[in-house]
Design a protein around this motif. Structure first.
Motif, PDB file in Angstrom:
ATOM      1  N   UNK A 309      42.726  26.899 -29.444  1.00  9.85           N
ATOM      2  CA  UNK A 309      42.657  25.709 -28.593  1.00  9.85           C
ATOM      3  C   UNK A 309      41.894  24.579 -29.285  1.00  9.85           C
ATOM      4  N   UNK A 310      40.780  24.898 -29.868  1.00 15.47           N
ATOM      5  CA  UNK A 310      39.955  23.853 -30.486  1.00 15.47           C
ATOM      6  C   UNK A 310      40.577  23.331 -31.775  1.00 15.47           C
ATOM      7  N   UNK A 311      41.231  24.190 -32.533  1.00 12.87           N
ATOM      8  CA  UNK A 311      41.912  23.714 -33.747  1.00 12.87           C
ATOM      9  C   UNK A 311      43.090  22.808 -33.405  1.00 12.87           C
ATOM     10  N   UNK A 312      43.661  23.006 -32.208  1.00 13.03           N
ATOM     11  CA  UNK A 312      44.791  22.179 -31.775  1.00 13.03           C
ATOM     12  C   UNK A 312      44.334  20.858 -31.163  1.00 13.03           C
ATOM     13  N   UNK A 313      43.025  20.662 -31.053  1.00 10.05           N
ATOM     14  CA  UNK A 313      42.516  19.407 -30.505  1.00 10.05           C
ATOM     15  C   UNK A 313      41.820  19.530 -29.168  1.00 10.05           C
ATOM     16  N   UNK A 314      41.718  20.739 -28.629  1.00  8.90           N
ATOM     17  CA  UNK A 314      40.989  20.935 -27.379  1.00  8.90           C
ATOM     18  C   UNK A 314      39.486  20.801 -27.592  1.00  8.90           C
ATOM     19  N   UNK A 315      38.769  20.568 -26.533  1.00 10.04           N
ATOM     20  CA  UNK A 315      37.326  20.341 -26.649  1.00 10.04           C
ATOM     21  C   UNK A 315      36.498  21.466 -26.044  1.00 10.04           C
ATOM     22  N   UNK A 316      36.807  21.864 -24.830  1.00 11.28           N
ATOM     23  CA  UNK A 316      36.016  22.887 -24.142  1.00 11.28           C
ATOM     24  C   UNK A 316      36.916  24.022 -23.665  1.00 11.28           C
ATOM     25  N   UNK A 317      36.469  25.248 -23.915  1.00  8.42           N
ATOM     26  CA  UNK A 317      37.243  26.439 -23.563  1.00  8.42           C
ATOM     27  C   UNK A 317      36.308  27.456 -22.921  1.00  8.42           C
ATOM     28  N   UNK A 318      36.768  28.088 -21.855  1.00  6.52           N
ATOM     29  CA  UNK A 318      35.956  29.118 -21.200  1.00  6.52           C
ATOM     30  C   UNK A 318      36.824  30.308 -20.812  1.00  6.52           C
ATOM     31  N   UNK A 319      36.308  31.497 -21.065  1.00  5.30           N
ATOM     32  CA  UNK A 319      36.944  32.729 -20.574  1.00  5.30           C
ATOM     33  C   UNK A 319      36.179  33.185 -19.346  1.00  5.30           C
ATOM     34  N   UNK A 320      36.859  33.326 -18.226  1.00  2.00           N
ATOM     35  CA  UNK A 320      36.245  33.824 -16.999  1.00  2.00           C
ATOM     36  C   UNK A 320      36.260  35.348 -17.067  1.00  2.00           C
ATOM     37  N   UNK A 321      35.115  36.008 -16.959  1.00  2.00           N
ATOM     38  CA  UNK A 321      35.078  37.474 -17.088  1.00  2.00           C
ATOM     39  C   UNK A 321      35.981  38.176 -16.069  1.00  2.00           C
ATOM     40  N   UNK A 322      36.396  39.383 -16.424  1.00  2.00           N
ATOM     41  CA  UNK A 322      37.153  40.218 -15.492  1.00  2.00           C
ATOM     42  C   UNK A 322      36.273  40.590 -14.303  1.00  2.00           C
ATOM     43  N   UNK A 323      36.870  41.201 -13.306  1.00  2.00           N
ATOM     44  CA  UNK A 323      36.101  41.596 -12.122  1.00  2.00           C
ATOM     45  C   UNK A 323      35.074  42.668 -12.454  1.00  2.00           C
ATOM     46  N   UNK A 324      35.385  43.524 -13.427  1.00  2.00           N
ATOM     47  CA  UNK A 324      34.426  44.512 -13.935  1.00  2.00           C
ATOM     48  C   UNK A 324      33.793  45.330 -12.810  1.00  2.00           C
ATOM     49  N   UNK A 325      32.477  45.580 -12.923  1.00  2.00           N
ATOM     50  CA  UNK A 325      31.774  46.345 -11.892  1.00  2.00           C
ATOM     51  C   UNK A 325      30.944  45.426 -11.001  1.00  2.00           C
ATOM     52  N   UNK A 326      31.307  44.138 -10.957  1.00  2.00           N
ATOM     53  CA  UNK A 326      30.659  43.203 -10.039  1.00  2.00           C
ATOM     54  C   UNK A 326      31.055  43.502  -8.604  1.00  2.00           C
ATOM     55  N   UNK A 327      30.462  42.798  -7.683  1.00  5.03           N
ATOM     56  CA  UNK A 327      30.699  43.080  -6.270  1.00  5.03           C
ATOM     57  C   UNK A 327      32.166  42.917  -5.902  1.00  5.03           C
ATOM     58  N   UNK A 328      32.802  41.853  -6.416  1.00  2.00           N
ATOM     59  CA  UNK A 328      34.215  41.662  -6.109  1.00  2.00           C
ATOM     60  C   UNK A 328      35.081  42.771  -6.666  1.00  2.00           C
ATOM     61  N   UNK A 329      34.820  43.146  -7.913  1.00  2.00           N
ATOM     62  CA  UNK A 329      35.589  44.212  -8.531  1.00  2.00           C
ATOM     63  C   UNK A 329      35.406  45.537  -7.828  1.00  2.00           C
ATOM     64  N   UNK A 330      34.166  45.841  -7.438  1.00  2.00           N
ATOM     65  CA  UNK A 330      33.909  47.101  -6.747  1.00  2.00           C
ATOM     66  C   UNK A 330      34.489  47.088  -5.339  1.00  2.00           C
ATOM     67  N   UNK A 331      34.540  45.906  -4.712  1.00  2.00           N
ATOM     68  CA  UNK A 331      35.168  45.818  -3.385  1.00  2.00           C
ATOM     69  C   UNK A 331      36.641  46.200  -3.477  1.00  2.00           C
ATOM     70  N   UNK A 332      37.306  45.780  -4.561  1.00  2.00           N
ATOM     71  CA  UNK A 332      38.709  46.123  -4.758  1.00  2.00           C
ATOM     72  C   UNK A 332      38.871  47.627  -4.944  1.00  2.00           C
ATOM     73  N   UNK A 333      38.068  48.218  -5.823  1.00  3.56           N
ATOM     74  CA  UNK A 333      38.176  49.652  -6.092  1.00  3.56           C
ATOM     75  C   UNK A 333      37.863  50.467  -4.842  1.00  3.56           C
ATOM     76  N   UNK A 334      36.817  50.064  -4.115  1.00  4.06           N
ATOM     77  CA  UNK A 334      36.477  50.789  -2.880  1.00  4.06           C
ATOM     78  C   UNK A 334      37.616  50.707  -1.870  1.00  4.06           C
ATOM     79  N   UNK A 335      38.246  49.547  -1.772  1.00 11.59           N
ATOM     80  CA  UNK A 335      39.338  49.363  -0.821  1.00 11.59           C
ATOM     81  C   UNK A 335      40.518  50.260  -1.186  1.00 11.59           C
ATOM     82  N   UNK A 336      40.877  50.293  -2.464  1.00 12.32           N
ATOM     83  CA  UNK A 336      41.991  51.132  -2.920  1.00 12.32           C
ATOM     84  C   UNK A 336      41.694  52.603  -2.639  1.00 12.32           C
ATOM     85  N   UNK A 337      40.493  53.035  -2.995  1.00 11.34           N
ATOM     86  CA  UNK A 337      40.126  54.441  -2.826  1.00 11.34           C
ATOM     87  C   UNK A 337      40.071  54.824  -1.347  1.00 11.34           C
TER      88      UNK A 337
END
Length: 345
Positions: A309-337
């Motif tokens: 992205x930056x080599x193509x002329x972009x300025x700012x780039x951010x990767x938003x982390x996966x749900x992982x073992x955060x509260x939202x991610x665990x809410x999903x796993x608990x719901x499925x289980x």
């Protein structure tokens, strides 16, 4: 305790014991070590799976053993070392998956007859070893949860294949359930939206575009009836609706293509490269198809595509982390289980 009396020369059946229920979380896999040897072992198992590479004929075996396993392990080992958890000497995927299992166990600790464990489809701990341990722990019912929000034969079905292979030699098999994909589950969409909103709020810039990048697959697999692409599209549509973003503001792309075949489009790297030409100078990427951060998110997206992205002329780039073992991610796993254990717990 009930004892079964043998008939004639038959061996006595084991005494029946109080039933226990196992819950096995399964993710894709990881090398045991971040060196060429460890990656080679991992890649050989991964790329020898007919669910991943469907044509396992002589030509593919020559390519795999004569070229790929000679060249690719060293390159990928360097990528793994960029993200390696040096404190635990393991990949982040293993660290996070273990944490997800531990937090799930804590969340259902009031059910003392439920055993929670985790495994990897490729690498360690293996599915076979954990199913064996659960059987020895007297689990006569086991829920297997492939940690893939969208179903694909190359992921979910491969977990099923390996699990059923492990069951074959068991004289007394446990009853088994496989949790279905949760690509359209409200709790999952809400967790994604919350994660994205929180992530964007912490950025020192405002992205003109958010890109939802999913792992790719050959187009031919879609034509053969794999529902993966359609489920990714549903997830993206529901996420757009929840966030009130148009198709031009939340894009869907596919990453990690391999080999010379046509894969699902649009490609993530090609899209990232083209965005600055369209006036996009600030970009954020979310990876909804991954339940835990791994090489494909932490290195391929957060490092490799940031550079593109930056080599193509972009300025700012951010990767938003996966749900992982955060509260939202665990809410999903608990719901499925919780949903899939109905009638068992």
């Amino acid at each position: 305790m009930t004892v079964v009396v043998p008939i004639g020369n038959a061996k006595p059946a084991p005494a029946t014991k109080p039933e226990r229920v196992g819950v096995l979380l399964v993710n894709l896999g990881t090398p045991d070590t971040a060196d060429a040897r460890g990656v080679r072992v991992y890649l050989k198992e991964f790329l020898s799976d007919p669910r991943v590479i469907e044509d396992q004929g002589l030509r593919w075996k020559l390519i795999l053993n004569g070229i790929i396993l000679r060249v690719r392990p060293g390159r990928k080992a360097r990528d793994y070392r960029k993200i390696w958890n040096t404190e635990k000497n393991e990949s982040p995927l293993k660290t996070i998956t273990r944490a997800q299992a531990e937090k799930l166990a804590d969340a259902i600790s009031d059910h003392d007859h439920v055993v929670v464990d985790w495994a990897m489809r490729y690498g360690n701990p293996s599915i076979a070893s954990r199913l064996d341990a659960m059987q020895k722990a007297r689990c006569d019912r086991i829920l297997i949860v492939p940690l893939y929000p969208q179903y694909a034969a190359a992921t979910t079905a491969s977990v099923c294949d390996k699990a059923f292979d492990a069951l074959k030699p068991m004289r007394w098999q446990p009853a088994v359930r496989i949790a279905p994909a949760w690509f359209d589950a409200p709790v999952y969409i809400e967790a994604l939206a919350g994660s994205l909103e929180d992530g964007l709020a912490k950025l020192p810039f405002k992205p003109e575009v958010v890109l939802a990048s999913y792992h790719g697959m050959p187009e031919d697999y879609l034509k053969k009836g794999d529902p993966y692409y359609c489920q990714c599209a549903v997830t993206t549509r529901l996420l757009r609706a929840r966030l009130k973003l148009g198709e031009d503001k939340l894009l869907m792309t596919f990453q990690s293509r391999f080999g010379g075949a046509e894969w699902l489009k649009p490609y993530t790297d090609a899209t990232v490269r083209s965005l600055p030409e369209r006036g996009v100078k600030n970009l954020a990427v979310i990876t909804p198809g991954f339940a835990a951060d791994c090489l494909e998110t932490l290195e391929e997206i957060a490092m490799e595509n940031a550079g593109i992205f930056k080599r193509a002329g972009g300025e700012n780039f951010a990767h938003i982390p996966c749900l992982n073992d955060g509260e939202g991610g665990m809410a999903v796993i608990r719901d499925v289980v919780a949903r899939e254990l109905q009638g068992w717990v």
